[in-house]
Motif scaffolding. Structure first.
Motif, mmCIF file in Angstrom:
data_model
loop_
_atom_site.group_PDB
_atom_site.id
_atom_site.type_symbol
_atom_site.label_atom_id
_atom_site.label_comp_id
_atom_site.label_asym_id
_atom_site.label_seq_id
_atom_site.Cartn_x
_atom_site.Cartn_y
_atom_site.Cartn_z
ATOM 1 N N THR A 337 0.827 -1.219 0.000
ATOM 2 C CA THR A 337 0.000 0.000 0.000
ATOM 3 C C THR A 337 0.857 1.264 0.000
ATOM 4 O O THR A 337 0.544 2.224 -0.701
ATOM 5 N N LEU A 338 1.935 1.276 0.784
ATOM 6 C CA LEU A 338 2.736 2.504 0.905
ATOM 7 C C LEU A 338 3.815 2.594 -0.166
ATOM 8 O O LEU A 338 4.099 3.678 -0.671
ATOM 9 N N PHE A 339 4.459 1.461 -0.507
ATOM 10 C CA PHE A 339 5.576 1.493 -1.458
ATOM 11 C C PHE A 339 5.200 0.940 -2.825
ATOM 12 O O PHE A 339 6.028 0.859 -3.713
ATOM 13 N N ARG A 340 3.949 0.511 -2.988
ATOM 14 C CA ARG A 340 3.461 0.022 -4.293
ATOM 15 C C ARG A 340 4.212 -1.212 -4.780
ATOM 16 O O ARG A 340 4.374 -1.412 -6.003
ATOM 17 N N LEU A 341 4.714 -2.027 -3.866
ATOM 18 C CA LEU A 341 5.298 -3.304 -4.294
ATOM 19 C C LEU A 341 4.170 -4.230 -4.731
ATOM 20 O O LEU A 341 3.050 -4.150 -4.226
ATOM 21 N N THR A 342 4.469 -5.133 -5.654
ATOM 22 C CA THR A 342 3.474 -6.116 -6.078
ATOM 23 C C THR A 342 3.380 -7.231 -5.029
ATOM 24 O O THR A 342 4.249 -7.361 -4.160
ATOM 25 N N VAL A 343 2.334 -8.024 -5.137
ATOM 26 C CA VAL A 343 2.179 -9.170 -4.230
ATOM 27 C C VAL A 343 3.404 -10.091 -4.321
ATOM 28 O O VAL A 343 3.966 -10.498 -3.299
ATOM 29 N N ASP A 344 3.818 -10.396 -5.542
ATOM 30 C CA ASP A 344 4.975 -11.297 -5.687
ATOM 31 C C ASP A 344 6.229 -10.679 -5.064
ATOM 32 O O ASP A 344 7.015 -11.369 -4.408
ATOM 33 N N GLU A 345 6.401 -9.371 -5.270
ATOM 34 C CA GLU A 345 7.574 -8.712 -4.674
ATOM 35 C C GLU A 345 7.523 -8.767 -3.147
ATOM 36 O O GLU A 345 8.544 -8.984 -2.486
ATOM 37 N N CYS A 346 6.328 -8.548 -2.578
ATOM 38 C CA CYS A 346 6.201 -8.560 -1.104
ATOM 39 C C CYS A 346 6.521 -9.931 -0.535
ATOM 40 O O CYS A 346 7.209 -10.046 0.488
ATOM 41 N N ILE A 347 6.026 -10.976 -1.160
ATOM 42 C CA ILE A 347 6.259 -12.321 -0.627
ATOM 43 C C ILE A 347 7.739 -12.704 -0.787
ATOM 44 O O ILE A 347 8.351 -13.235 0.138
ATOM 45 N N ALA A 348 8.320 -12.371 -1.942
ATOM 46 C CA ALA A 348 9.757 -12.630 -2.119
ATOM 47 C C ALA A 348 10.578 -11.819 -1.118
ATOM 48 O O ALA A 348 11.627 -12.271 -0.645
ATOM 49 N N ALA A 349 10.071 -10.639 -0.759
ATOM 50 C CA ALA A 349 10.820 -9.711 0.103
ATOM 51 C C ALA A 349 10.951 -10.203 1.538
ATOM 52 O O ALA A 349 11.840 -9.753 2.268
ATOM 53 N N VAL A 350 10.060 -11.097 1.977
ATOM 54 C CA VAL A 350 10.153 -11.622 3.350
ATOM 55 C C VAL A 350 10.589 -13.091 3.353
ATOM 56 O O VAL A 350 10.513 -13.758 4.390
ATOM 57 N N THR A 351 11.043 -13.569 2.195
ATOM 58 C CA THR A 351 11.547 -14.944 2.113
ATOM 59 C C THR A 351 12.903 -14.936 1.385
ATOM 60 O O THR A 351 13.927 -14.697 2.017
ATOM 61 N N ARG A 352 12.832 -15.080 0.063
ATOM 62 C CA ARG A 352 14.066 -15.209 -0.728
ATOM 63 C C ARG A 352 15.007 -14.011 -0.560
ATOM 64 O O ARG A 352 16.200 -14.166 -0.277
ATOM 65 N N GLU A 353 14.482 -12.809 -0.724
ATOM 66 C CA GLU A 353 15.369 -11.632 -0.714
ATOM 67 C C GLU A 353 15.837 -11.313 0.709
ATOM 68 O O GLU A 353 16.941 -10.810 0.909
ATOM 69 N N ALA A 354 14.988 -11.600 1.703
ATOM 70 C CA ALA A 354 15.416 -11.390 3.097
ATOM 71 C C ALA A 354 16.550 -12.352 3.446
ATOM 72 O O ALA A 354 17.482 -11.991 4.175
ATOM 73 N N ALA A 355 16.483 -13.571 2.914
ATOM 74 C CA ALA A 355 17.580 -14.522 3.132
ATOM 75 C C ALA A 355 18.866 -13.994 2.507
ATOM 76 O O ALA A 355 19.948 -14.069 3.106
ATOM 77 N N ARG A 356 18.749 -13.436 1.302
ATOM 78 C CA ARG A 356 19.935 -12.847 0.658
ATOM 79 C C ARG A 356 20.507 -11.711 1.505
ATOM 80 O O ARG A 356 21.732 -11.570 1.633
ATOM 81 N N ALA A 357 19.611 -10.892 2.079
ATOM 82 C CA ALA A 357 20.074 -9.743 2.878
ATOM 83 C C ALA A 357 20.868 -10.190 4.096
ATOM 84 O O ALA A 357 21.660 -9.428 4.635
ATOM 85 N N LEU A 358 20.629 -11.414 4.539
ATOM 86 C CA LEU A 358 21.367 -11.940 5.697
ATOM 87 C C LEU A 358 22.541 -12.828 5.265
ATOM 88 O O LEU A 358 23.227 -13.405 6.111
ATOM 89 N N GLY A 359 22.745 -12.952 3.970
ATOM 90 C CA GLY A 359 23.808 -13.847 3.495
ATOM 91 C C GLY A 359 23.498 -15.302 3.752
ATOM 92 O O GLY A 359 24.395 -16.129 3.902
ATOM 93 N N LEU A 360 22.201 -15.633 3.810
ATOM 94 C CA LEU A 360 21.786 -16.992 4.183
ATOM 95 C C LEU A 360 21.057 -17.719 3.056
ATOM 96 O O LEU A 360 20.400 -18.728 3.310
ATOM 97 N N PHE A 361 21.142 -17.200 1.826
ATOM 98 C CA PHE A 361 20.294 -17.785 0.793
ATOM 99 C C PHE A 361 20.700 -19.210 0.428
ATOM 100 O O PHE A 361 19.916 -19.942 -0.176
#
Ligand code: DI6
Ligand code: FE
Length: 411
Positions: A337-361
């Motif tokens: 709602t605030l940043f206009r991310l798509t549904v797919d982007e939001c779900i990836a953002a708390v799974t795949r990409e969050a893992a990358r951000a921690l170096g844990l992918f």
């Protein structure tokens, strides 16, 4: 015949696997786990035919995503700032509150006074709120001690949280979060202390998985941040940065220059810095909870991130001052709602990409063979429901390293 520990079947999968398109959807899926790791995740029809399991769970058509990952939190601290919130609603400015001994300094005071048991017991309900929504990995920063002993205690409390619950905890040393009151007027002296005393001790005790700093006018300069990063790198610790939250100091470009895992906030980041992040493989962690709570108007440059293929992660930034938020599901809704991310982007953002951000992918963040069997099982008809609802929790069950807990029996 291959016998494994656990099979989940009759489920729909959002695998988030980089080998598949979009969310990596599979209609009639099956997951098999052995010794806490995924040994099969894919269409049931393609599973090895001689697969049997000690335990089988019929998911009745439910959706399974990777366990959620909150990759940026300040979950461990003393006290809270509800009173300051009231004062601000009554018209007091941030500066007035700070001058009266409030703001971040009041959290530092309360954190210094709290022993480790108190830090753990006050953080546990916040952690449990995340866990109740399917979070299986959480990052926790220090930064409310601003002297070695309390910073160390915060990180020890964070680690202790990981042994009290079924969750993976990654710790980040954020000594360069703010200037401690006893060193008023001497930022460079404090940064010297961070680099010469605190960081080497924290590294020697292996209390931190990464090092963070707050690069901002009200915190530390680009040069001071670079000094901290140089020291962190020399100690073999990866870095990440609170960058460009309130103004554009080109913190994101600095983070990229040091090959940072992530640059976080990024409201005031410009396109050149985004391009630098892309080249460095630095993940953009956007934090809509803080944006919302401080009523920011400047949006992070989401379109530029997309154009340059910078991975976008979302996190709660759970902290007492600017984001008293403990819901990653609400964070997803805010991302949309605030940043206009798509549904797919939001779900990836708390799974795949969050893992990358921690170096844990390589270990979690998608449903792929060899990874930790971290799952969230949902009572939903389509993945978009995870992002669409506000204040509703459709978690059915959560699995951490192959260990299953139904959503009603976490603590
Ligand atoms: N960015 C923020 O918004 C918070 N810290 C940071 O690095 C503020 C933390 C607080 O006010 O307690
Ligand atoms: Fe933060």
């Amino acid at each position: 015949m291959t016998l494994v520990d656990h099979i989940w079947h009759r489920c729909r999968l959002a695998t988030l696997s980089p080998s598949r398109q979009g969310l990596g959807l599979i209609d009639d899926g099956l997951i098999a786990a052995q010794a806490g790791r995924i040994v099969y995740a894919g269409p049931a029809a393609d599973a090895p035919s001689a697969l049997d399991a000690r335990q089988r769970t019929d998911c009745d058509g439910r959706w399974i995503t990777p366990g959620l990952i909150d990759c940026h939190t300040h979950l461990v601290y003393g006290g809270n700032r509800a009173q300051e919130f009231e004062q601000r609603l009554a018209g007091a400015s941030y500066e007035e509150i700070a001058r009266a001994g409030g703001g971040i300094v009041s959290t530092v005071r309360a954190t210094r006074q709290a022993d480790i048991n108190e830090l753990v017991s006050t953080a546990l309900p916040r952690l449990d709120a995340l866990i109740a929504e399917g979070v299986t990995t959480v990052e926790i920063k220090s930064g409310y001690g601003l002297e070695l002993e309390t910073e160390r205690r915060q990180l020890q409390a964070a680690r202790r949280l990981g042994s009290e619950r079924d969750i993976s905890v990654r710790t980040t040393f954020l000594g360069a979060h703010a200037l401690p009151p006893e060193m008023a007027g001497d930022k460079s002296g404090y940064i010297d202390a961070v680099c010469d005393t605190m960081l080497p001790a924290i590294a020697a005790e292996e209390l931190a998985d990464a090092v963070d700093a707050f690069c901002e006018g009200i915190a530390f300069s680009v040069e001071q941040t670079a000094q901290v990063f140089m020291k962190a790198k020399s100690l073999g610790l990866p870095v990440r940065l609170h960058a460009d939250q309130l103004s554009n100091l080109h913190g994101a470009a600095l983070a990229a220059r040091f090959g940072a895992l992530s640059a976080d906030h990024l409201e005031y980041t410009d396109e050149d810095s985004v391009a630098a992040m892309a080249r460095a493989g630095t993940v953009a962690v956007v934090l809509p909870g803080a944006f919302y709570f401080i009523r920011e108007h400047q949006m992070p440059p989401i379109d530029a991130m997309r154009r340059h293929n910078v991975p976008i992660a979302l996190a709660t930034d759970s902290n007492p001052g600017t984001s008293p938020l403990t819901s990653l599901l609400l964070t997803m809704n805010m991302g949309a709602t605030l940043f206009r991310l798509t549904v797919d982007e939001c779900i990836a953002a708390v799974t795949r990409e969050a893992a990358r951000a921690l170096g844990l992918f390589d270990q979690t963040g998608s449903l792929d063979v060899g990874k930790s069997c971290d799952l969230a099982i949902w009572n939903i008809e389509r993945p978009a429901e995870l992002v669409y609802r506000i204040g509703f929790n459709p978690l059915h069950a959560r699995v951490w390293r192959g260990i299953s807990r139904s959503s009603a029996s976490h603590s």
